[in-house]
Design a protein around this motif. Structure first.
Motif, short mmCIF file in Angstrom:
data_model
loop_
_atom_site.label_atom_id
_atom_site.label_comp_id
_atom_site.label_asym_id
_atom_site.label_seq_id
_atom_site.Cartn_x
_atom_site.Cartn_y
_atom_site.Cartn_z
N TYR A 156 0.87 -1.18 0.00
CA TYR A 156 0.00 0.00 0.00
C TYR A 156 0.90 1.23 0.00
O TYR A 156 1.59 1.50 0.98
N LEU A 157 0.91 1.94 -1.10
CA LEU A 157 1.77 3.12 -1.19
C LEU A 157 1.16 4.32 -0.49
O LEU A 157 1.87 5.16 0.08
N GLU A 158 -0.17 4.43 -0.51
CA GLU A 158 -0.87 5.53 0.14
C GLU A 158 -2.06 4.97 0.92
O GLU A 158 -3.21 5.15 0.54
N THR A 213 -1.77 3.79 8.06
CA THR A 213 -0.59 4.47 7.51
C THR A 213 0.71 3.77 7.88
O THR A 213 1.73 3.96 7.22
N THR A 260 2.59 1.89 5.01
CA THR A 260 3.09 2.59 3.83
C THR A 260 4.40 1.99 3.32
O THR A 260 5.41 1.95 4.02
#
Length: 275
Positions: A225-227, A233, A236
């Motif tokens: 998950y990049l964003e 979070t 990331t």
């Protein structure tokens, strides 16, 4: 004798279920306002693992009309998010939503149930924008009884594929998600195998959009998950593996393959039933 909560949850899946929410729900196709309500209801059709929003017919911005698309027979198994909305598993009427000259074919369903008589269930994928209060919703409505905990850990996690170590880290992030196997997200620099990006993308209502990788010839074996969404979070840029396909060791102890209805569903979706 004590009852396992997961067994209770999955034991209710053959039933049509609903839960009211006070959250303001707004729906649009990007231009046209479709619905704006504070009286939405989350609805799970029988065997559906994620809910849909139903809104009062009175809170629609258009009119309902007889459906112009046929319903699809629902498979006799747990219905994951990949099963289309048109596959209904309870009695009811498929309907179109008409707003001016625009017709959303098959975008609604009216279950034959007295508690939902004034509602229409809407296809999340049929509309471009869903807002819960003032925040954008992704993939499907969130289940109020589904929890995702993202936790940093100092346990050592080692993943092996066909006897070769593909990743090892003493700084993993663990994801504990209701009814699903624990997943291990490792820093990219702790991944020893080569990661080759693929075109696959999936969306999670709780974590965000995932991008996938081929590892050692196995397509879509890992993802990141990049964003990620708020609440996730800590994931990331970290890499998780479809560890149903690997040997997983936590503090040098081999983990057994997970066994639960949700785990079996996950394995079945990725073609892992016989591995």
């Amino acid at each position: 004798m004590s009852t396992k909560m997961q067994d209770l949850m999955f034991g209710s899946m053959p039933l049509l279920r609903h839960e009211p929410t006070e959250m303001r729900i707004r729906v649009s196709d990007g231009v046209l306002q479709v619905a704006d309500t504070t009286r939405a209801v989350l609805v799970w059709e029988p065997r559906r693992i994620v809910p849909s929003y139903a809104v009062p017919v009175a809170d629609l911005r258009g009119e309902l009309a007889a459906g112009t698309l046929p319903s699809i027979p629902a498979p006799e198994r747990i219905l994951d998010p990949g099963i289309p909305f048109a596959a209904h598993s309870c009695d009811g009427e498929a309907v179109d939503l008409v707003i001016g000259d625009t017709r959303f074919a098959g975008a609604g369903f009216r279950p034959q149930d007295p508690d939902l008589a004034e509602y229409v269930v809407l296809d999340f994928a049929a509309f471009e924008a869903w807002l819960g209060e003032d925040e954008r919703l992704m993939a499907h409505p969130r289940d109020p009884y589904h929890r995702v905990d993202v936790r940093q850990s100092s346990r050592t996690v080692r993943l092996e594929l066909d006897g070769a170590v593909v990743a090892e880290s003493n700084r993993p992030v663990l994801v504990f998600e209701t009814s699903l196997p624990t997943r291990f997200y490792l820093p990219r620099e702790d991944v020893l195998a080569e990661l080759t990006p693929t075109e696959r993308r999936t969306a999670c209502a709780y974590k965000g959009q995932a991008s996938y990788f081929t590892v050692a010839g196995y397509t879509d074996l890992a993802w990141t998950y990049l964003e990620p969404l708020d609440g996730a979070t800590g994931l990331t840029g970290r890499i998780a593996f479809l560890d149903d396909k690997l040997d997983v060791f936590v503090d040098d102890r081999h983990r057994d393959q997970p066994h639960s209805p949700a785990a079996e569903l996950f394995r079945d979706r990725f073609g892992l039933k016989d591995t």
